[in-house]
Design a protein around this motif. Structure first.
Motif, PDB file in Angstrom:
ATOM      1  N   GLY A 102      24.934 -47.337  -2.756  1.00 41.88           N
ATOM      2  CA  GLY A 102      25.867 -48.235  -3.821  1.00 41.88           C
ATOM      3  C   GLY A 102      25.208 -47.464  -5.829  1.00 41.88           C
ATOM      4  N   HIS A 103      24.414 -46.580  -5.431  1.00 39.90           N
ATOM      5  CA  HIS A 103      23.422 -46.113  -6.978  1.00 39.90           C
ATOM      6  C   HIS A 103      24.682 -44.876  -7.382  1.00 39.90           C
ATOM      7  CE1 HIS A 103      19.877 -47.657  -7.945  1.00 39.90           C
ATOM      8  NE2 HIS A 103      19.439 -48.862  -7.137  1.00 39.90           N
ATOM      9  N   GLY A 104      24.996 -44.857  -8.389  1.00 36.94           N
ATOM     10  CA  GLY A 104      25.821 -43.920  -8.848  1.00 36.94           C
ATOM     11  C   GLY A 104      25.298 -42.871  -9.585  1.00 36.94           C
ATOM     12  N   GLY A 105      24.079 -43.258  -9.189  1.00 30.70           N
ATOM     13  CA  GLY A 105      22.975 -41.567 -10.183  1.00 30.70           C
ATOM     14  C   GLY A 105      21.622 -41.573  -8.662  1.00 30.70           C
ATOM     15  N   ALA A 106      21.404 -40.470  -9.130  1.00 31.68           N
ATOM     16  CA  ALA A 106      19.989 -40.188  -8.048  1.00 31.68           C
ATOM     17  C   ALA A 106      18.606 -41.464  -8.675  1.00 31.68           C
ATOM     18  CB  ALA A 106      19.315 -39.195  -8.868  1.00 31.68           C
ATOM     19  N   VAL A 107      18.659 -41.785  -7.039  1.00 33.27           N
ATOM     20  CA  VAL A 107      16.993 -43.257  -7.208  1.00 33.27           C
ATOM     21  C   VAL A 107      15.987 -42.542  -7.493  1.00 33.27           C
ATOM     22  CG1 VAL A 107      16.720 -45.231  -6.180  1.00 33.27           C
ATOM     23  CG2 VAL A 107      18.737 -44.470  -5.208  1.00 33.27           C
ATOM     24  N   TYR A 108      15.216 -42.956  -8.489  1.00 30.66           N
ATOM     25  CA  TYR A 108      13.928 -42.265  -8.767  1.00 30.66           C
ATOM     26  C   TYR A 108      12.815 -43.342  -8.502  1.00 30.66           C
ATOM     27  CZ  TYR A 108       9.974 -40.671 -11.986  1.00 30.66           C
ATOM     28  OH  TYR A 108       8.878 -40.699 -11.797  1.00 30.66           O
ATOM     29  N   ALA A 109      13.137 -44.852  -8.445  1.00 28.23           N
ATOM     30  CA  ALA A 109      11.761 -45.687  -8.110  1.00 28.23           C
ATOM     31  C   ALA A 109      12.786 -46.670  -6.641  1.00 28.23           C
ATOM     32  CB  ALA A 109      11.734 -46.221  -9.646  1.00 28.23           C
ATOM     33  N   ILE A 110      11.209 -46.943  -6.080  1.00 29.19           N
ATOM     34  CA  ILE A 110      11.612 -47.694  -4.849  1.00 29.19           C
ATOM     35  C   ILE A 110      10.579 -48.932  -4.533  1.00 29.19           C
ATOM     36  CG2 ILE A 110      11.096 -45.827  -2.964  1.00 29.19           C
ATOM     37  CD1 ILE A 110      13.728 -47.086  -1.741  1.00 29.19           C
ATOM     38  N   GLN A 111      10.673 -49.940  -3.576  1.00 33.11           N
ATOM     39  CA  GLN A 111       9.672 -50.864  -3.905  1.00 33.11           C
ATOM     40  C   GLN A 111       9.232 -52.117  -3.013  1.00 33.11           C
ATOM     41  OE1 GLN A 111       7.095 -53.145  -6.734  1.00 33.11           O
ATOM     42  NE2 GLN A 111       5.627 -51.381  -5.983  1.00 33.11           N
ATOM     43  N   PHE A 112       9.252 -51.891  -2.025  1.00 32.63           N
ATOM     44  CA  PHE A 112       9.483 -53.067  -1.412  1.00 32.63           C
ATOM     45  C   PHE A 112       8.913 -54.506  -1.416  1.00 32.63           C
ATOM     46  CE2 PHE A 112       9.751 -50.639   2.948  1.00 32.63           C
ATOM     47  CZ  PHE A 112      10.563 -50.956   3.686  1.00 32.63           C
ATOM     48  N   SER A 113       9.382 -55.672  -1.455  1.00 32.50           N
ATOM     49  CA  SER A 113       8.728 -56.825  -2.083  1.00 32.50           C
ATOM     50  C   SER A 113       7.311 -56.811  -1.440  1.00 32.50           C
ATOM     51  CB  SER A 113       9.966 -57.820  -2.049  1.00 32.50           C
ATOM     52  OG  SER A 113      10.279 -58.298  -0.638  1.00 32.50           O
ATOM     53  N   PRO A 114       6.844 -57.397  -1.473  1.00 32.94           N
ATOM     54  CA  PRO A 114       5.767 -58.083  -1.079  1.00 32.94           C
ATOM     55  C   PRO A 114       5.779 -59.201   0.091  1.00 32.94           C
ATOM     56  CG  PRO A 114       5.339 -58.094  -3.791  1.00 32.94           C
ATOM     57  CD  PRO A 114       6.270 -57.797  -3.618  1.00 32.94           C
ATOM     58  N   CYS A 115       6.918 -59.329   0.083  1.00 38.04           N
ATOM     59  CA  CYS A 115       6.415 -60.881   1.473  1.00 38.04           C
ATOM     60  C   CYS A 115       7.429 -59.659   2.158  1.00 38.04           C
ATOM     61  CB  CYS A 115       7.952 -61.771   1.222  1.00 38.04           C
ATOM     62  SG  CYS A 115       9.228 -60.769   0.440  1.00 38.04           S
ATOM     63  N   GLY A 116       7.930 -58.170   1.594  1.00 41.82           N
ATOM     64  CA  GLY A 116       8.758 -57.540   3.050  1.00 41.82           C
ATOM     65  C   GLY A 116       9.977 -57.541   3.556  1.00 41.82           C
ATOM     66  N   LYS A 117      10.615 -58.021   2.415  1.00 40.10           N
ATOM     67  CA  LYS A 117      11.946 -58.735   3.100  1.00 40.10           C
ATOM     68  C   LYS A 117      13.549 -57.939   2.272  1.00 40.10           C
ATOM     69  CE  LYS A 117      11.208 -63.386   4.339  1.00 40.10           C
ATOM     70  NZ  LYS A 117      11.154 -65.043   4.638  1.00 40.10           N
ATOM     71  N   MET A 118      12.656 -57.776   1.127  1.00 40.82           N
ATOM     72  CA  MET A 118      13.559 -57.532   0.072  1.00 40.82           C
ATOM     73  C   MET A 118      13.025 -55.244  -0.415  1.00 40.82           C
ATOM     74  SD  MET A 118      14.956 -60.286  -2.118  1.00 40.82           S
ATOM     75  CE  MET A 118      16.697 -58.721  -2.967  1.00 40.82           C
ATOM     76  N   ILE A 119      13.554 -55.233  -1.128  1.00 43.89           N
ATOM     77  CA  ILE A 119      13.759 -53.520  -1.910  1.00 43.89           C
ATOM     78  C   ILE A 119      14.034 -53.136  -3.421  1.00 43.89           C
ATOM     79  CG2 ILE A 119      13.904 -51.340  -2.158  1.00 43.89           C
ATOM     80  CD1 ILE A 119      14.162 -51.214   1.179  1.00 43.89           C
ATOM     81  N   ALA A 120      13.503 -53.122  -4.118  1.00 42.03           N
ATOM     82  CA  ALA A 120      13.909 -53.031  -5.090  1.00 42.03           C
ATOM     83  C   ALA A 120      14.242 -51.838  -5.534  1.00 42.03           C
ATOM     84  CB  ALA A 120      13.017 -53.846  -6.320  1.00 42.03           C
ATOM     85  N   SER A 121      15.150 -51.309  -6.347  1.00 39.64           N
ATOM     86  CA  SER A 121      15.219 -49.538  -6.170  1.00 39.64           C
ATOM     87  C   SER A 121      15.604 -49.041  -7.797  1.00 39.64           C
ATOM     88  CB  SER A 121      16.143 -48.593  -5.935  1.00 39.64           C
ATOM     89  OG  SER A 121      17.488 -49.500  -5.606  1.00 39.64           O
ATOM     90  N   GLY A 122      15.106 -48.320  -8.555  1.00 43.22           N
ATOM     91  CA  GLY A 122      15.528 -47.629  -9.872  1.00 43.22           C
ATOM     92  C   GLY A 122      16.527 -46.254 -10.637  1.00 43.22           C
ATOM     93  N   SER A 123      17.322 -46.362 -10.452  1.00 49.71           N
ATOM     94  CA  SER A 123      18.292 -44.949 -11.000  1.00 49.71           C
ATOM     95  C   SER A 123      18.383 -44.347 -12.180  1.00 49.71           C
ATOM     96  CB  SER A 123      19.126 -45.463 -10.230  1.00 49.71           C
ATOM     97  OG  SER A 123      20.622 -44.128 -10.350  1.00 49.71           O
ATOM     98  N   PHE A 124      19.445 -43.441 -12.668  1.00 48.99           N
ATOM     99  CA  PHE A 124      19.540 -42.914 -13.594  1.00 48.99           C
ATOM    100  C   PHE A 124      21.169 -43.164 -13.795  1.00 48.99           C
ATOM    101  CE2 PHE A 124      17.397 -38.345 -11.855  1.00 48.99           C
ATOM    102  CZ  PHE A 124      16.284 -39.073 -11.943  1.00 48.99           C
TER     103      PHE A 124
END
Length: 450
Positions: A102-124
């Motif tokens: 889904g990202h239109g650029g390289a994905v640089y950052a990623i982290q699971f939520s503390p509850c473990g149900k979701m992931i957040a990602s940050g991109s160029f």
């Protein structure tokens, strides 16, 4: 005469303000030129030794990248190209389970939520994206608002909000339920790293290219506490007590800062040639365990990860080097690593024991387990990205462990910038310059419980 004097004073004031603004512009332009030169030099070096497409993590402006494409997920559990070395124990290898696109650029950052149900990602591509990893296994939201590359993301302790840091010199706070940003915080320099205070969801810390460590209370953004370092702050970790912060900087130093004292209590040179530190990762103590973790991994631009024992009373005790890990690539690139600790990855010499969602029925609550022959101490695993298309998995822990390379995870087609383990399951997420997020886990082929 009085009017003339007043006009002269105003003119002098305007001239001074103009000079100050010009100085700030000149400083920013110099920073940008230095970063662009670094990009060019690294790209030339890499291109001369490889035919792979280079996407630098230091891109200042990602251009007109489309941000409107919705995320798609490939649920094919392809295992091609994921061959473990012959010396690896049976059952200990991780395999690709599914991937997010889904990202239109390289994905640089990623982290699971503390509850473990979701992931957040940050991109160029200047966006933060949220992914459902349990039920729908797809993109849940695309958060737009940054003007430049998103360099880091961090969940709040209750999984209800997320913080993002960017090269547009801001940190933005987002509300998960409504997928909108609540507030934008101005920073001095490109934001390199961020983290919420484990003891207080209203407080976070950020490190920037201007060598500034900032502690910000979102209720009082105008009263931020700032520490001046002598190098760019590339990575940070806030201790569980909320009063001490560990930073890794561009001069190769690990520093422990006391927020109350307003100064650095400890300073340790990671290695003698002062290579920049790209990541400081602290071991996780398992679900529901609030004790300060004992072990810390430090990624460095000399292609080495150093494992430190923090002692029985961190951060008061001195760091002790216990492992030196090699085999991955870090030189010149801000690669990140992540720990996994827990009973869910105990192993014997023959068969693995763990508790994980069945990969063939990931939308159910069924779990699977293996029988094991001889239970051993819970493993402490370290995964790291690399400046090649792989993630690497090591067995680390106390001095009795060997620090062996367990597996090279193959599947990405470009640099793997960051990895993150699930908070309490042996599940790994990796993000790459190929714009893809991959989810990895051990195979689950045992009997279903209940």
């Amino acid at each position: 005469m009085a009017a003339l004097s007043s006009n002269l004073d105003n003119t002098d004031k305007l001239v001074k303000e103009n000079k100050a603004l010009k100085h700030k512009v000149d400083t920013l332009e110099k920073e940008i030129m230095l970063l662009k030169k670094s990009i060019y030099d690294l790209s030339v070096k890499f291109s001369s030794s490889s035919n792979q497409r280079v996407i630098s993590p230091f891109v200042i402006d990602s251009g007109d990248v489309s941000q409107d494409n919705c995320g798609e997920i490939n649920l094919e559990n392809s295992t091609s190209g994921n061959n473990a070395h012959e010396i690896h124990r049976e059952g200990r290898t991780f395999h690709p389970k599914f991937e997010f696109k889904g990202h239109g650029g390289a994905v640089y950052a990623i982290q699971f939520s503390p509850c473990g149900k979701m992931i957040a990602s940050g991109s160029f591509d200047k966006t933060v994206r949220l992914w459902d990893t349990i039920l729908l296994q797809k993109e849940q939201a695309c958060l737009k608002g940054h003007n430049l590359n998103v360099s880091d993301v961090c969940w709040s302790n209750d999984s209800t909000s997320i913080l993002s840091g960017s090269y547009d010199q801001t940190c933005k706070l987002w509300e998960i339920e409504t997928s909108r940003y609540i507030h934008s915080f101005e920073c001095e320099g490109f934001v390199q790293c961020i983290m919420f205070n484990p003891a207080d969801n209203n407080v976070f810390a950020s490190g920037t290219s201007r060598k500034i460590l900032t502690i910000m209370d979102i209720r009082k953004p105008d009263n931020a506490l700032k520490f001046k370092n002598d190098g760019m702050i590339n990575s940070l970790y806030i201790c569980r007590d909320g009063q001490n912060i560990i930073t890794g900087d561009s001069n190769g130093y690990l520093k422990t800062w006391d927020i109350r004292a307003g100064s650095a209590l400890q300073s340790l040179l990671n290695e003698s040639t002062k290579k920049p530190i790209s990541c400081v990762a602290v071991s996780k103590r398992g679900h529901g365990n609030d004790e300060e973790p004992r072990y810390m991994a430090v990624n460095s631009y000399d292609n080495v990860i150093r494992i430190y024992d923090r002692g029985i009373e961190p951060p008061k005790t001195q760091l002790k080097l216990i492992h030196i890990l090699k085999g991955y690539k870090n030189k010149g690139w801000p690669i990140k690593s992540s720990y996994f600790f827990g009973k869910d990855y105990q192993y014997s010499t023959q068969r693995l024991t763990y508790d994980i969602y069945d990969d063939s029925q990931m939308d159910s609550a069924d779990h699977v387990v293996y029988e094991k022959d001889k239970p051993l101490e819970a493993s402490l695993l370290l995964a790291t990205g690399s400046a090649d298309p792989y993630a690497y998995l090591y067995n680390v822990g106390g001095p009795e462990e060997t620090g062996e390379l367990i597996q090279r995870l193959e599947g990405h087609t470009d640099f793997v910038y960051a990895v993150d383990f699930h908070p309490f399951e042996p599940i790994l997420a990796s993000c790459s310059a190929d714009c893809i997020i991959k989810i990895w886990a051990p195979n689950a082929k045992g009997k279903k419980k209940g």
